[in-house]
Design an enzyme around this catalytic site. Sequence first.
Site, PDB file in Angstrom:
ATOM      1  N   LYS A 160     -14.339 -48.015   5.225  1.00 49.24           N
ATOM      2  CA  LYS A 160     -14.342 -47.042   6.318  1.00 49.24           C
ATOM      3  C   LYS A 160     -14.967 -47.609   7.583  1.00 49.24           C
ATOM      4  O   LYS A 160     -14.518 -47.301   8.687  1.00 49.24           O
ATOM      5  CB  LYS A 160     -15.082 -45.760   5.905  1.00 49.24           C
ATOM      6  CG  LYS A 160     -14.275 -44.895   4.948  1.00 49.24           C
ATOM      7  CD  LYS A 160     -14.880 -43.516   4.838  1.00 49.24           C
ATOM      8  CE  LYS A 160     -14.107 -42.625   3.879  1.00 49.24           C
ATOM      9  NZ  LYS A 160     -14.803 -41.356   3.618  1.00 49.24           N
TER      10      LYS A 160
ATOM     11  N   LYS B 163       0.695 -44.124  -0.213  1.00 51.45           N
ATOM     12  CA  LYS B 163       0.156 -42.834  -0.664  1.00 51.45           C
ATOM     13  C   LYS B 163       0.493 -41.727   0.322  1.00 51.45           C
ATOM     14  O   LYS B 163       0.451 -41.947   1.533  1.00 51.45           O
ATOM     15  CB  LYS B 163      -1.377 -42.966  -0.755  1.00 51.45           C
ATOM     16  CG  LYS B 163      -1.972 -42.345  -2.002  1.00 51.45           C
ATOM     17  CD  LYS B 163      -3.444 -42.662  -2.106  1.00 51.45           C
ATOM     18  CE  LYS B 163      -4.273 -41.451  -1.750  1.00 51.45           C
ATOM     19  NZ  LYS B 163      -5.664 -41.542  -2.243  1.00 51.45           N
TER      20      LYS B 163
ATOM     21  N   LYS C 136      -2.575 -37.297   4.877  1.00 54.36           N
ATOM     22  CA  LYS C 136      -2.592 -36.511   6.100  1.00 54.36           C
ATOM     23  C   LYS C 136      -2.609 -37.413   7.326  1.00 54.36           C
ATOM     24  O   LYS C 136      -2.218 -36.996   8.411  1.00 54.36           O
ATOM     25  CB  LYS C 136      -3.828 -35.596   6.092  1.00 54.36           C
ATOM     26  CG  LYS C 136      -3.850 -34.558   7.187  1.00 54.36           C
ATOM     27  CD  LYS C 136      -2.770 -33.502   6.986  1.00 54.36           C
ATOM     28  CE  LYS C 136      -2.658 -32.611   8.211  1.00 54.36           C
ATOM     29  NZ  LYS C 136      -1.733 -31.505   8.047  1.00 54.36           N
TER      30      LYS C 136
HETATM   31  P1  AMP Z   1      -8.731 -37.165   0.818  1.00 54.23           P
HETATM   32  O1  AMP Z   1      -7.919 -36.130   1.523  1.00 54.23           O
HETATM   33  O2  AMP Z   1      -8.114 -38.530   0.900  1.00 54.23           O
HETATM   34  O3  AMP Z   1     -10.205 -37.122   1.178  1.00 54.23           O
HETATM   35  O4  AMP Z   1      -8.666 -36.797  -0.723  1.00 54.23           O
HETATM   36  C1  AMP Z   1      -9.186 -35.618  -1.296  1.00 54.23           C
HETATM   37  C2  AMP Z   1      -8.827 -35.622  -2.773  1.00 54.23           C
HETATM   38  O5  AMP Z   1      -7.392 -35.582  -2.979  1.00 54.23           O
HETATM   39  C3  AMP Z   1      -9.311 -36.876  -3.509  1.00 54.23           C
HETATM   40  O6  AMP Z   1      -9.748 -36.489  -4.802  1.00 54.23           O
HETATM   41  C4  AMP Z   1      -8.075 -37.743  -3.607  1.00 54.23           C
HETATM   42  O7  AMP Z   1      -8.116 -38.593  -4.744  1.00 54.23           O
HETATM   43  C5  AMP Z   1      -6.939 -36.710  -3.714  1.00 54.23           C
HETATM   44  N1  AMP Z   1      -5.699 -37.237  -3.083  1.00 54.23           N
HETATM   45  C6  AMP Z   1      -5.485 -37.463  -1.754  1.00 54.23           C
HETATM   46  N2  AMP Z   1      -4.234 -37.932  -1.523  1.00 54.23           N
HETATM   47  C7  AMP Z   1      -3.625 -38.034  -2.741  1.00 54.23           C
HETATM   48  C8  AMP Z   1      -2.320 -38.449  -3.176  1.00 54.23           C
HETATM   49  N3  AMP Z   1      -1.376 -38.864  -2.320  1.00 54.23           N
HETATM   50  N4  AMP Z   1      -2.062 -38.406  -4.504  1.00 54.23           N
HETATM   51  C9  AMP Z   1      -2.996 -37.967  -5.363  1.00 54.23           C
HETATM   52  N5  AMP Z   1      -4.230 -37.553  -5.039  1.00 54.23           N
HETATM   53  C10 AMP Z   1      -4.562 -37.572  -3.738  1.00 54.23           C
END
Ligand code: AMP
Length: 333
Positions: A116, A199, A202
């Site tokens: 990060k 992946k 957002k």
């Molecule tokens: P983030 O929005 O990246 O902070 O992720 C929040 C939660 O959602 C975390 O537990 C991630 O592992 C899960 N997550 C985010 N994007 C994905 C994705 N494309 N597939 C599966 N899990 C996700």
Amino acid sequence: MPSTSRNRIFSGIQPTHGIQLGNYLGAIRNWVKQQDQFECIYCIVDQHALTTVQNADEMRRNTREMGAALIASGIDPARSVLFVQSRVEAHSRLAWVLNCVTPLGWVNRMTQFKEKAGKQRENAPVGLFVYPVLQAADILAYRATHVPVGEDQKQHLELSRDIAASFNRRFAEDFFPLPEPMIQAEAARVMSLRDGTKKMSKSDPSDMSRINLTDDADTIASKIRKAKSDSILGISYDPENRPEASNLLTIFAALSDRERADVAAEYESASFASFKEHLAELCVEKLAPINAEMRGLLANPDHIDAVLGDGSARADALARPIVDAAYEAVGFR
Ligand code: AMP
Ligand code: TRP
């Protein structure tokens, strides 16, 4: 000394942005299921989000939206404790104590900070560096026993265990239980609709790459119809050679609670168009009600604020005596 009598789950999510299908299938849906088996405490971690979101209106909006998304997805504020981190002082009180029993070297090893902070390391906020210590405080302030997280949080969870043990060693044997990570299955790793090797996220500049929980039925259906496909006959699971088809199969299986192989067998000789048509219907069937409920909730922000306020009062009542006892153990009382 207050103690927990049974398994207690704690997990947190940052209100950095809205929820997309990947968050929903990869994390939130498991949180919802765990409510049947455990005492669950779910936290919208706005203090963690402050390391990146530094605009008051955006912070307030994101926090409400995350609250609405979690409730609409099935987190039941009557059964589980759903709350906002900054409203419960125990987190920052305990974080300082834990900062003082955590060797710098342990935090220095965290790969997420390195990722990060990137090349801007000298300009990264100190809060980003001690982020995992605050995360340990989140968990330990409730004496949580289990923490459901994605694979990417494994290192932070190991650090939380080490920090708990370090406190216990110095101040009071068995004061904090060592929290067990519950690493969520890779099964629901959702990829971009535009590129099956990336992946779903957002932060992808193309909104067509993801399904947001705020998308209405028409938008969901059209994103699925326009999702990238390939020209191989039939539908099969082959992430190496057919990342897009494989991703759509994963989404289909996850949303319908079926085995991927079972779905693949059903659509083995189907055209991409008809497979997508069925998937679009399934997505709309499963996600449109969540979207509708979320909109309803967001139309009444006072209600969301009241629900989160109530959850925060309950969280405070659980964490305050534990952190008071930690203060006593270190000699602050
Ligand atoms: P983030 O929005 O990246 O902070 O992720 C929040 C939660 O959602 C975390 O537990 C991630 O592992 C899960 N997550 C985010 N994007 C994905 C994705 N494309 N597939 C599966 N899990 C996700
Ligand atoms: N760092 C976690 C993430 O980005 C969010 C989080 C904060 C968390 N505190 C937590 C997760 C405590 C589990 C337990 O996903």
